[in-house]
Design a protein around this motif. Structure first.
Motif, short mmCIF file in Angstrom:
data_model
loop_
_atom_site.label_atom_id
_atom_site.label_comp_id
_atom_site.label_asym_id
_atom_site.label_seq_id
_atom_site.Cartn_x
_atom_site.Cartn_y
_atom_site.Cartn_z
N VAL A 53 0.85 -1.19 0.00
CA VAL A 53 0.00 0.00 0.00
C VAL A 53 0.88 1.24 0.00
O VAL A 53 1.86 1.32 0.75
CB VAL A 53 -0.93 0.00 1.22
CG1 VAL A 53 -1.65 1.35 1.35
CG2 VAL A 53 -1.95 -1.13 1.12
N PHE A 54 0.55 2.21 -0.84
CA PHE A 54 1.22 3.50 -0.86
C PHE A 54 0.24 4.56 -0.39
O PHE A 54 -0.86 4.69 -0.94
CB PHE A 54 1.70 3.84 -2.28
CG PHE A 54 2.93 3.11 -2.72
CD1 PHE A 54 4.16 3.74 -2.78
CD2 PHE A 54 2.86 1.77 -3.06
CE1 PHE A 54 5.30 3.07 -3.18
CE2 PHE A 54 4.00 1.07 -3.46
CZ PHE A 54 5.22 1.72 -3.52
N GLY A 55 0.62 5.29 0.65
CA GLY A 55 -0.20 6.41 1.11
C GLY A 55 0.02 7.59 0.19
O GLY A 55 1.10 8.18 0.17
N VAL A 56 -0.99 7.95 -0.59
CA VAL A 56 -0.85 8.94 -1.65
C VAL A 56 -1.70 10.17 -1.38
O VAL A 56 -2.86 10.07 -0.97
CB VAL A 56 -1.25 8.34 -3.02
CG1 VAL A 56 -1.06 9.36 -4.14
CG2 VAL A 56 -0.45 7.08 -3.31
N THR A 57 -1.10 11.33 -1.60
CA THR A 57 -1.81 12.60 -1.56
C THR A 57 -1.49 13.34 -2.85
O THR A 57 -0.30 13.50 -3.19
CB THR A 57 -1.39 13.45 -0.35
OG1 THR A 57 -1.59 12.69 0.85
CG2 THR A 57 -2.21 14.73 -0.26
N ALA A 58 -2.52 13.74 -3.58
CA ALA A 58 -2.31 14.42 -4.85
C ALA A 58 -3.54 15.26 -5.18
O ALA A 58 -4.65 14.96 -4.73
CB ALA A 58 -2.06 13.41 -5.97
N ASP A 59 -3.34 16.31 -5.96
CA ASP A 59 -4.48 17.06 -6.48
C ASP A 59 -5.29 16.18 -7.41
O ASP A 59 -4.77 15.22 -7.99
CB ASP A 59 -3.99 18.30 -7.23
CG ASP A 59 -3.41 19.36 -6.30
OD1 ASP A 59 -3.76 19.34 -5.10
OD2 ASP A 59 -2.60 20.18 -6.77
N GLU A 60 -6.55 16.53 -7.57
CA GLU A 60 -7.44 15.73 -8.42
C GLU A 60 -6.85 15.53 -9.81
O GLU A 60 -6.92 14.44 -10.38
CB GLU A 60 -8.81 16.41 -8.52
CG GLU A 60 -9.87 15.56 -9.17
CD GLU A 60 -10.23 14.33 -8.36
OE1 GLU A 60 -10.53 13.29 -8.99
OE2 GLU A 60 -10.21 14.40 -7.12
N ALA A 61 -6.23 16.57 -10.35
CA ALA A 61 -5.69 16.50 -11.71
C ALA A 61 -4.51 15.54 -11.82
O ALA A 61 -4.17 15.09 -12.92
CB ALA A 61 -5.27 17.89 -12.18
N ASP A 62 -3.87 15.23 -10.68
CA ASP A 62 -2.68 14.38 -10.70
C ASP A 62 -2.93 12.98 -10.15
O ASP A 62 -1.99 12.18 -10.01
CB ASP A 62 -1.55 15.05 -9.90
CG ASP A 62 -1.09 16.35 -10.53
OD1 ASP A 62 -1.00 16.39 -11.77
OD2 ASP A 62 -0.84 17.31 -9.78
#
Length: 310
Positions: free
Chosen positions: A138-147
């Motif tokens: 599992v990768f904890g990911v934070t990104a803008d919607e576009a990315d």
């Protein structure tokens, strides 16, 4: 799949392995920066043929910059690279910190870069042993919607699964992982020390079946998997544990007492231990705390077993 020209700043245990995995997935790792002999050794072993360069040169050479430096260094590294002009508009800048989200990458975003926080929930040795462990990680990911699509694609190329973590929950997410994994290593190491003091010739072999079963049960059933003297209310057993730890393995006493308090709290909260037995157990633990360095005692004792909120 979009093929990226990847640069890695911070060829530590995580960076070199992730770069090697992305390379195996078809991306081109063009350069890597690592200051220590160990980092340079990892570049040679895991990324043969990839040139070593200073961070600004690495950033200028790639279209996807992977920042795998320690948490406390990340802000300074991003600020320095952005201020030097090494980060540019349209470039993708990804960091692997568990604690940080997108805010730490603001200097990169300010010059037009796309930013992603992508933390693997895995422990690394920095060798090729780690590569197959990425499958299903599992990768904890934070990104803008576009990315988000970009982030999902990178995680998929690594063989992992994306878990979306809100910006304001990154530190809490990382605390859960550190408490579960890092503190587990300390706990197991201390358990082996205690068994060694008891005369076990192979403490690891003694613990392995027990710990494997306990881990599987706790992941499947949570608190219901708790067993042992505290849940049973065996006050005299715990008293005997404390006496022998004081005599033969005093370095393990602080964590034993801390975890005993936490275990007692959970057993009382879910109704498996009667308050009268809990009170007797608390008196044993209070006596144990008399053997601890004075600075540890206050921090180890919860305010009350009845105050816990689940």
């Amino acid at each position: 799949m979009t093929k990226h020209h990847i640069g890695v700043v911070g060829a530590g245990r995580v960076g070199a392995v992730l770069a090697a995995a992305l390379r195996a997935a078809g991306h081109d790792v063009v350069a890597a920066a690592g200051e220590s002999d160990a980092s340079r050794g990892r570049i040679a072993a895991l990324l043969p043929g990839v040139r070593s360069a200073k961070p600004t040169d690495v950033a200028r050479a790639c279209d996807l910059l992977l920042l795998t430096v320690p948490d406390d260094m990340l802000s300074n590294v991003v600020t320095m690279l952005a201020a030097s002009g090494a980060i540019r508009e349209g470039q993708v800048v990804v960091h692997t910190s568990g604690r940080h989200g997108l805010a730490v990458l603001e200097p990169a975003r300010a010059v037009g870069a796309r930013t992603v926080a992508m933390h693997p929930a895995m422990t690394f040795t920095g060798t090729d042993v780690d590569l197959p462990r990425l499958a299903g990680c599992v990768f904890g990911v934070t990104a803008d919607e576009a990315d988000r699509a970009l982030a999902e694609s990178l995680v998929a190329d690594l063989g992992g699964r994306a878990m979306w973590v809100p910006e304001d929950r990154r530190t809490l997410y990382h605390a859960g992982l550190a408490h579960g994994a890092n503190h587990l290593v300390t706990l197991v190491a201390e358990a082996m020390e205690i068994l060694s003091a008891a005369g076990a010739e192979d403490p690891a072999a003694t613990l392995r079946p027990l710990l494997t079963a306990a881990l599987d049960n706790s992941l499947a059933h949570g608190d219901a998997a708790l067993t042992g003297p505290i849940v049973r209310g065996d006050v005299e057993t715990v008293r005997a544990h404390v006496a022998d730890l004081v005599a033969d393995a005093p370095q393990t006493l602080p964590s034993y007492v801390a975890m005993a308090h936490a275990t007692l709290d959970r057993a009382v909260t879910d109704g498996r231990l009667l308050p009268i037995r809990a009170s007797a157990m608390l008196r044993v633990l209070a006596a144990a705390e008399a053997h601890l360095p004075s600075g540890l005692v206050t921090g180890l004792r919860p305010s009350s077993t009845s105050d816990r909120r689940r």
